[in-house]
Design an enzyme around this catalytic site. Structure first.
Site, PDB file in Angstrom:
ATOM      1  N   CYS A  90     -17.062  51.334  53.705  1.00 17.92           N
ATOM      2  CA  CYS A  90     -15.311  50.648  53.625  1.00 17.92           C
ATOM      3  C   CYS A  90     -14.889  51.549  54.922  1.00 17.92           C
ATOM      4  O   CYS A  90     -14.901  52.968  55.215  1.00 17.92           O
ATOM      5  CB  CYS A  90     -14.645  51.305  52.385  1.00 17.92           C
ATOM      6  SG  CYS A  90     -12.776  51.083  52.716  1.00 17.92           S
ATOM      7  N   ASP A 150      -2.907  49.039  63.705  1.00 16.70           N
ATOM      8  CA  ASP A 150      -3.967  47.877  63.554  1.00 16.70           C
ATOM      9  C   ASP A 150      -4.736  47.610  64.852  1.00 16.70           C
ATOM     10  O   ASP A 150      -4.272  47.569  65.968  1.00 16.70           O
ATOM     11  CB  ASP A 150      -3.244  46.536  62.976  1.00 16.70           C
ATOM     12  CG  ASP A 150      -4.197  45.632  62.503  1.00 16.70           C
ATOM     13  OD1 ASP A 150      -3.974  45.543  61.149  1.00 16.70           O
ATOM     14  OD2 ASP A 150      -4.634  45.045  63.002  1.00 16.70           O
ATOM     15  N   GLY A 176      -4.792  36.134  51.539  1.00 17.65           N
ATOM     16  CA  GLY A 176      -5.379  36.646  52.962  1.00 17.65           C
ATOM     17  C   GLY A 176      -5.822  37.997  53.268  1.00 17.65           C
ATOM     18  O   GLY A 176      -6.036  38.534  54.531  1.00 17.65           O
ATOM     19  N   HIS A 180      -9.432  47.717  50.847  1.00 12.19           N
ATOM     20  CA  HIS A 180      -8.960  49.215  50.864  1.00 12.19           C
ATOM     21  C   HIS A 180      -7.593  48.900  50.960  1.00 12.19           C
ATOM     22  O   HIS A 180      -6.962  48.599  52.224  1.00 12.19           O
ATOM     23  CB  HIS A 180      -9.640  50.107  51.763  1.00 12.19           C
ATOM     24  CG  HIS A 180      -9.143  51.348  51.494  1.00 12.19           C
ATOM     25  ND1 HIS A 180     -10.061  52.424  51.463  1.00 12.19           N
ATOM     26  CD2 HIS A 180      -7.944  51.786  51.427  1.00 12.19           C
ATOM     27  CE1 HIS A 180      -8.933  53.701  51.369  1.00 12.19           C
ATOM     28  NE2 HIS A 180      -7.837  53.358  51.513  1.00 12.19           N
ATOM     29  N   HIS A 229      -3.583  48.597  51.769  1.00  6.88           N
ATOM     30  CA  HIS A 229      -2.902  48.803  52.865  1.00  6.88           C
ATOM     31  C   HIS A 229      -1.668  47.942  53.136  1.00  6.88           C
ATOM     32  O   HIS A 229      -1.685  46.822  52.598  1.00  6.88           O
ATOM     33  CB  HIS A 229      -3.743  48.594  54.158  1.00  6.88           C
ATOM     34  CG  HIS A 229      -4.353  47.223  54.273  1.00  6.88           C
ATOM     35  ND1 HIS A 229      -5.449  47.133  53.651  1.00  6.88           N
ATOM     36  CD2 HIS A 229      -4.101  46.120  54.969  1.00  6.88           C
ATOM     37  CE1 HIS A 229      -5.944  45.684  53.847  1.00  6.88           C
ATOM     38  NE2 HIS A 229      -4.873  45.236  54.697  1.00  6.88           N
TER      39      HIS A 229
HETATM   40  P1  AMP Z   1      -5.792  41.942  55.524  1.00  3.23           P
HETATM   41  O1  AMP Z   1      -6.102  40.918  56.027  1.00  3.23           O
HETATM   42  O2  AMP Z   1      -4.399  42.336  54.797  1.00  3.23           O
HETATM   43  O3  AMP Z   1      -6.888  42.759  54.788  1.00  3.23           O
HETATM   44  O4  AMP Z   1      -5.695  42.960  56.791  1.00  3.23           O
HETATM   45  C1  AMP Z   1      -6.769  43.816  57.433  1.00  3.23           C
HETATM   46  C2  AMP Z   1      -6.263  44.471  58.609  1.00  3.23           C
HETATM   47  O5  AMP Z   1      -7.202  45.367  58.980  1.00  3.23           O
HETATM   48  C3  AMP Z   1      -6.192  43.293  59.825  1.00  3.23           C
HETATM   49  O6  AMP Z   1      -4.820  43.212  60.465  1.00  3.23           O
HETATM   50  C4  AMP Z   1      -7.319  43.829  60.909  1.00  3.23           C
HETATM   51  O7  AMP Z   1      -7.002  43.595  62.109  1.00  3.23           O
HETATM   52  C5  AMP Z   1      -7.339  45.155  60.480  1.00  3.23           C
HETATM   53  N1  AMP Z   1      -8.659  46.228  60.793  1.00  3.23           N
HETATM   54  C6  AMP Z   1      -9.731  45.946  60.438  1.00  3.23           C
HETATM   55  N2  AMP Z   1     -10.478  46.713  60.945  1.00  3.23           N
HETATM   56  C7  AMP Z   1      -9.923  47.867  61.450  1.00  3.23           C
HETATM   57  C8  AMP Z   1     -10.103  49.004  62.097  1.00  3.23           C
HETATM   58  N3  AMP Z   1     -11.121  49.502  62.438  1.00  3.23           N
HETATM   59  N4  AMP Z   1      -8.913  49.883  62.696  1.00  3.23           N
HETATM   60  C9  AMP Z   1      -7.776  49.236  62.532  1.00  3.23           C
HETATM   61  N5  AMP Z   1      -7.346  48.208  61.964  1.00  3.23           N
HETATM   62  C10 AMP Z   1      -8.300  47.483  61.229  1.00  3.23           C
HETATM   63 ZN    ZN Z   2     -11.928  52.402  51.118  1.00  3.30          ZN
END
Ligand code: AMP
Ligand code: ZN
Length: 111
Positions: free
Chosen positions: A5, A31, A90, A95, A97
């Site tokens: 994760c 992000d 979406g 995890h 957030h």
């Molecule tokens: P969601 O679609 O709500 O699950 O959003 C996931 C978010 O995580 C997206 O906006 C991605 O750009 C962001 N994301 C994915 N991997 C990383 C990472 N390693 N560091 C920072 N943000 C990330």
């Molecule tokens: Zn996690």
């Protein structure tokens, strides 16, 4: 800590990252693919897949407190918060957030 994760690894320091804000149980970082000039992710340190699995009311409060503290620290008063819950909404990283976006116009209803 859930293996493989990405947010567990970031939140627990396994992947070195800069935190905009941190409290006992929550971290806030940028992000990687920002959708606004400011795009923060507010993330519990413990692995919780979606909002549906969040039952700890103290942690719920701490997550929102972190939204307020991080935006205040950055001097932001106007921002959009989003929690995508489930693939159909979406969610891509399973995890929990909270997205916090600022610095541009936001339309309503959200797309
Ligand atoms: P969601 O679609 O709500 O699950 O959003 C996931 C978010 O995580 C997206 O906006 C991605 O750009 C962001 N994301 C994915 N991997 C990383 C990472 N390693 N560091 C920072 N943000 C990330
Ligand atoms: Zn996690």
């Amino acid at each position: 800590m859930s293996e493989n994760c990405i947010f567990c690894k970031i939140a627990n320091g396994q992947i070195p990252s800069e935190f905009v804000y941190e409290s006992d149980n929550v971290v806030v970082f940028n992000d990687i693919n920002p959708q606004a000039p400011t795009h923060l992710l507010v993330v519990p340190k413990v692995h919780i897949e979606t909002l549906n699995e969040l039952n700890d009311k103290a942690l719920m409060a701490e997550l929102l407190a972190a939204v307020k503290a991080a935006t205040k620290k950055l001097g932001i008063s106007d921002y959009r918060t989003v929690i995508n819950t489930g693939k159909g909404a979406g969610q891509e990283v399973f995890h929990l957030h909270i997205h916090v976006m600022a610095g541009r116009e936001f339309s309503w209803p959200a797309g």
